[in-house]
Design an enzyme around this catalytic site. Structure first.
Site, short mmCIF file in Angstrom:
data_model
loop_
_atom_site.label_atom_id
_atom_site.label_comp_id
_atom_site.label_asym_id
_atom_site.label_seq_id
_atom_site.Cartn_x
_atom_site.Cartn_y
_atom_site.Cartn_z
N TYR B 154 1.81 -2.11 -6.58
CA TYR B 154 1.44 -0.87 -7.24
C TYR B 154 2.27 0.31 -6.71
O TYR B 154 2.89 1.04 -7.49
CB TYR B 154 -0.07 -0.65 -7.09
CG TYR B 154 -0.67 0.33 -8.08
CD1 TYR B 154 -2.01 0.67 -7.98
CD2 TYR B 154 0.07 0.91 -9.10
CE1 TYR B 154 -2.59 1.55 -8.88
CE2 TYR B 154 -0.49 1.79 -9.98
CZ TYR B 154 -1.82 2.12 -9.87
OH TYR B 154 -2.38 2.99 -10.75
N GLU B 161 8.90 4.20 -11.08
CA GLU B 161 8.68 5.11 -12.21
C GLU B 161 9.15 6.52 -11.86
O GLU B 161 9.85 7.18 -12.63
CB GLU B 161 7.19 5.16 -12.57
CG GLU B 161 6.66 3.87 -13.15
CD GLU B 161 5.14 3.91 -13.33
OE1 GLU B 161 4.60 4.97 -13.70
OE2 GLU B 161 4.50 2.87 -13.10
#
Lengths: 278, 234
Positions: B154, B161
């Protein structure tokens, strides 16, 4: 080469604010701004605006004294600091912008007066966090809509005066409607009580909407803000209208359900906020 | 005494089960394919250049497909929050279409393969979990992987991103991508460039919340498994 003196004056009082003595025909407005900034550091060049006449157009940074036609040894320039919109702030303001400000003010002034003189509340208080939440909503949206409507680059509606005045008439009509419903609801409840009765149409034609919906006050407010959006042709106003109508629909559906639950003889065929639809 | 049928037991509709299994199986295959395409490209060329082109179709198709999961929640096929699912899918779709697809310059930084790595592993495991769970054939290892690998994947994915968004900024600014300036008939303006800053800042409060939510889910799930195991032993 002859040197020029520039006198910077306040457009209202004609008082001389600052003098630049060693200017030349090639000195530009930007040079003048930089010089003035030294005297008043908080007015960086973007916050300054100079004109040749007290109510003249704003001069461009690149204009030199020569292109502006400086002849004599002295030249007068008028200064106007512009806070939010920069140099563009001197552009003329379209009439619809002032009408919009009037409408917005009228709506909220009416609300304040109704809160003091008209409404009969079931509860004397509300949760304190609501003050923060509601204020954020109203002030936030007000700033959002006002920024664009009052912007120097605001574009008046596509269909001009017809659209503006149609929107204004619609707005006023719906504000009157909303007021009529508030008065009718007040008269429904004896003073000092928390009694609830089935709202019905009265002699006032605006209240005939009760024949179709449980919460015509919300219907009229939907109409008012839609008219405002048409009048200003402004997307932020449309977003504000959408947010408000969404919330009011939730409330209307709840109230409508409560009415139907409480009164066995509640008129069928009534919708909550939109006649025949919702 | 006649036995009354248990009306509270919901009959498992075989079509629904079939659909759920097929949907999730297809997505396992899709993300595995994308992962393989990425690995092949990287081992062949040893370079990030052209990596996007190698995975473009599968990335766009299978990430966009996830929109169906919001529909599944909305129609009650899957017991999950429409809001939470919608938010997560929207965030992924935004990165894929709004950044990576729209700004070619965002594909050439280390964040891009990082993101592909994290997403592909996570999704292969997650969709396998759903498919097997629906058939009541979920092995402990898949459950364990789903609720453990996220601890590393994660943060890696989020880093990828953010790096992609960051590297897209100069192009967005120069081209005024997806932006609207005044004056215009809508009397509205929007700067995608400044919006991206808001998006990046939003990660600061949101990521920790989602991350710790997953830890909570992990604790709950693995504790339930442990309890089930000890019950069996008794």
């Amino acid at each position: 080469m002859s040197s020029l003196t520039i006198e910077i004056c306040d457009p209202r009082s004609e008082k001389t604010l600052h003098t630049i003595s060693q200017a030349s025909p090639s000195t530009t407005i930007l040079d003048v701004k930089r010089d003035y900034e030294k005297k008043a550091p908080k007015y960086y060049p973007d916050r300054q605006s100079f004109r040749l006449e007290p109510r003249g157009r704003s001069l461009k940074d690149e204009d030199s004294l020569a292109t502006l036609g400086a002849k004599g040894p002295t030249m007068k320039l008028y200064l106007r600091p512009s806070v939010i919109y920069g140099e563009l702030a001197t552009k003329p303001m379209h009439r619809v912008v002032q009408i919009a400000a009037g409408c917005w003010t009228l709506h909220y002034a009416k609300r304040l007066l109704e809160t003091v003189f008209v409404h009969r509340f079931s509860h004397a208080t509300m949760p304190i966090f609501n003050i923060f939440k509601n204020s954020m909503y109203y002030w936030g949206f007000a700033a959002f809509v006002a920024y664009y409507v009052n912007h120097p680059l605001f574009t008046p509606p596509m269909y001009g005066d017809a659209q503006i005045y149609a929107g204004l008439v619609g707005f006023l009509f719906n504000e009157l409607g909303n007021l009529s419903i508030h008065l009718a609801l007040r008269n429904l409840r004896p003073p000092g009580t928390k009694e609830r009765r089935i709202p019905k149409a009265t002699a006032n034609p605006f209240t005939w909407l009760f024949n179709f919906v449980s919460c015509p006050n919300y219907t009229y407010e939907f109409g008012a803000w839609t008219s405002f959006t048409i009048m200003t042709q402004c997307l932020p106003a449309a977003l504000f209208t959408f947010a408000g109508v969404y919330q009011m629909s939730m409330w209307a559906l709840g109230k409508h359900k409560n009415y139907r639950r409480e009164f066995k003889d509640y008129p069928r065929g009534r919708k909550s906020i939109l006649p025949f639809i919702l | 005494m006649p036995v009354k049928p248990d009306s509270s037991a919901k009959a498992k509709n075989p079509f629904i089960t079939g659909y759920i299994v097929v949907y999730n199986a297809v997505l396992v295959a899709g993300w595995a394919l994308m992962g393989v395409q990425a690995v092949l490209h990287l081992s062949r060329t040893k370079s990030i250049q052209g990596l996007y082109n190698a995975v473009e179709m599968s990335l766009l198709v299978f990430q966009t497909c996830a929109v169906m999961e919001v529909v599944h929640c909305a129609v009650g096929l899957v017991r999950s929050s429409v809001f939470l699912t919608g938010f997560q899918v929207a965030s992924r779709v935004f990165v894929v279409w709004g950044i990576v697809y729209s700004v070619p310059e965002s594909r050439n930084n280390i964040g891009f393969p990082l993101l592909l790595f994290a997403w592909s592993i996570t999704e292969v495991i997650r969709y396998s979990f759903y498919a097997l769970n629906e058939l009541n054939l979920l092995p402990f290892i898949v459950k364990w992987l789903r609720y453990t690998l996220f601890i590393v994947l994660y943060p890696l994915g989020v880093t990828g991103e953010l790096l992609c968004i960051w590297s897209s900024l100069p192009t967005v600014k120069a081209k005024k991508l997806y932006s609207l300036e005044l004056p215009n008939q809508l009397n509205f303006s929007f700067s995608f460039y400044y919006y991206l800053f808001v998006v990046m800042l939003a990660y600061i409060p949101i990521f920790p919340q989602l991350y710790f939510h997953m830890f909570g889910q992990r604790k709950k799930t693995l504790a339930a498994v442990a309890e089930g195991a000890t019950k069996k032993q008794r």
